[in-house]
Design a protein around this motif. Structure first.
Motif, mmCIF file in Angstrom:
data_model
loop_
_atom_site.group_PDB
_atom_site.id
_atom_site.type_symbol
_atom_site.label_atom_id
_atom_site.label_comp_id
_atom_site.label_asym_id
_atom_site.label_seq_id
_atom_site.Cartn_x
_atom_site.Cartn_y
_atom_site.Cartn_z
ATOM 1 N N GLY A 92 0.819 -1.217 0.000
ATOM 2 C CA GLY A 92 0.000 0.000 0.000
ATOM 3 C C GLY A 92 0.847 1.258 0.000
ATOM 4 O O GLY A 92 0.519 2.240 -0.682
ATOM 5 N N THR A 93 1.935 1.251 0.738
ATOM 6 C CA THR A 93 2.845 2.396 0.773
ATOM 7 C C THR A 93 3.480 2.615 -0.596
ATOM 8 O O THR A 93 3.604 3.751 -1.061
ATOM 9 N N LEU A 94 3.878 1.535 -1.247
ATOM 10 C CA LEU A 94 4.457 1.644 -2.589
ATOM 11 C C LEU A 94 3.442 2.221 -3.572
ATOM 12 O O LEU A 94 3.770 3.069 -4.389
ATOM 13 N N LEU A 95 2.203 1.759 -3.468
ATOM 14 C CA LEU A 95 1.156 2.244 -4.383
ATOM 15 C C LEU A 95 0.804 3.714 -4.126
ATOM 16 O O LEU A 95 0.344 4.403 -5.034
ATOM 17 N N ALA A 96 1.020 4.195 -2.910
ATOM 18 C CA ALA A 96 0.731 5.591 -2.579
ATOM 19 C C ALA A 96 1.928 6.508 -2.857
ATOM 20 O O ALA A 96 1.825 7.719 -2.688
ATOM 21 N N SER A 97 3.034 5.964 -3.320
ATOM 22 C CA SER A 97 4.249 6.748 -3.559
ATOM 23 C C SER A 97 4.200 7.437 -4.918
ATOM 24 O O SER A 97 3.212 7.365 -5.645
ATOM 25 N N ASP A 98 5.300 8.082 -5.282
ATOM 26 C CA ASP A 98 5.419 8.807 -6.550
ATOM 27 C C ASP A 98 5.846 7.922 -7.717
ATOM 28 O O ASP A 98 6.281 8.438 -8.749
ATOM 29 N N LEU A 99 5.712 6.619 -7.594
ATOM 30 C CA LEU A 99 6.085 5.720 -8.684
ATOM 31 C C LEU A 99 5.180 5.945 -9.896
ATOM 32 O O LEU A 99 4.047 6.405 -9.754
ATOM 33 N N SER A 100 5.681 5.592 -11.072
ATOM 34 C CA SER A 100 4.878 5.727 -12.289
ATOM 35 C C SER A 100 3.699 4.753 -12.250
ATOM 36 O O SER A 100 3.729 3.746 -11.530
ATOM 37 N N GLU A 101 2.689 5.044 -13.041
ATOM 38 C CA GLU A 101 1.537 4.151 -13.120
ATOM 39 C C GLU A 101 1.944 2.778 -13.655
ATOM 40 O O GLU A 101 1.384 1.761 -13.257
ATOM 41 N N ARG A 102 2.919 2.747 -14.558
ATOM 42 C CA ARG A 102 3.409 1.470 -15.095
ATOM 43 C C ARG A 102 4.002 0.604 -13.971
ATOM 44 O O ARG A 102 3.728 -0.585 -13.879
ATOM 45 N N CYS A 103 4.779 1.228 -13.103
ATOM 46 C CA CYS A 103 5.386 0.493 -11.984
ATOM 47 C C CYS A 103 4.316 0.065 -10.973
ATOM 48 O O CYS A 103 4.341 -1.057 -10.467
ATOM 49 N N LYS A 104 3.351 0.927 -10.699
ATOM 50 C CA LYS A 104 2.270 0.584 -9.776
ATOM 51 C C LYS A 104 1.431 -0.564 -10.322
ATOM 52 O O LYS A 104 0.986 -1.429 -9.563
ATOM 53 N N ALA A 105 1.233 -0.595 -11.645
ATOM 54 C CA ALA A 105 0.476 -1.696 -12.250
ATOM 55 C C ALA A 105 1.218 -3.015 -12.036
ATOM 56 O O ALA A 105 0.586 -4.041 -11.764
ATOM 57 N N GLU A 106 2.532 -2.993 -12.132
ATOM 58 C CA GLU A 106 3.308 -4.208 -11.874
ATOM 59 C C GLU A 106 3.161 -4.650 -10.420
ATOM 60 O O GLU A 106 3.030 -5.837 -10.137
ATOM 61 N N ILE A 107 3.153 -3.704 -9.504
ATOM 62 C CA ILE A 107 2.987 -4.036 -8.086
ATOM 63 C C ILE A 107 1.623 -4.683 -7.867
ATOM 64 O O ILE A 107 1.500 -5.687 -7.166
ATOM 65 N N ARG A 108 0.586 -4.143 -8.488
ATOM 66 C CA ARG A 108 -0.777 -4.683 -8.319
ATOM 67 C C ARG A 108 -0.898 -6.105 -8.859
ATOM 68 O O ARG A 108 -1.539 -6.948 -8.257
ATOM 69 N N ARG A 109 -0.316 -6.362 -10.026
ATOM 70 C CA ARG A 109 -0.479 -7.685 -10.626
ATOM 71 C C ARG A 109 0.585 -8.678 -10.170
ATOM 72 O O ARG A 109 0.438 -9.872 -10.353
ATOM 73 N N GLY A 110 1.641 -8.176 -9.568
ATOM 74 C CA GLY A 110 2.726 -9.058 -9.134
ATOM 75 C C GLY A 110 2.315 -9.920 -7.954
ATOM 76 O O GLY A 110 1.588 -9.491 -7.063
#
Length: 140
Positions: free
Chosen positions: A89-107
């Motif tokens: 959740g902290t990673l998803l709330a950070s300044d990461l790109s949407e592409r990186c957040k999508a990887e976190i969600r599906r990973g």
């Protein structure tokens, strides 16, 4: 991900060989490590040959804590971070790109860790890696 480029145990990667393997992504390599040395001088790098993957990997550490792993393939390189699952959740709330957040969600997590990888081609991925290094150094 492509096949690792440096697989001969008797031939550790050199800067010249790395830049040759990366081709057009060599600029991203230089930019990444210039940025790390400028913004995170406490992060050290060490190449090691790992028999489980039969290839050379760069391990970046801060004191005894691993910050990231890096592998080189033909024309690109990949930087992988491992975070505790509870920090997703902290990673998803950070300044990461949407592409990186999508990887976190599906990973998928592997036990208690979640892998976040950024593949570099020419000039792609630097902002996410610098954000992930800062998060890795501060989150527990």
């Amino acid at each position: 991900m492509g096949a690792p480029f440096f697989t001969e145990k008797s031939r550790p990667p050199t800067e010249t060989a790395i830049l040759s393997a990366l081709g057009g992504s060599g600029g991203a390599w230089r930019e990444l490590f210039d940025g790390i040395r400028a913004q995170h001088p406490d992060v050290s790098e060490r190449w090691g040959y790992y028999t489980d993957g039969k290839s050379w990997l760069l391990k970046a550490s801060r004191k005894s804590k691993t910050v990231f792993w890096l592998s080189v393939e033909q024309g690109a390189f990949r930087v992988a971070f491992y975070f505790p699952e509870r920090l997703a959740g902290t990673l998803l709330a950070s300044d990461l790109s949407e592409r990186c957040k999508a990887e976190i969600r599906r990973g998928a997590s592997s036990g208690r860790l979640r892998r976040v990888a950024v593949t570099f081609g020419p000039r792609r991925g630097l902002r996410d890696v610098m954000t992930l290094i800062a998060l890795k150094k501060t989150l527990r």
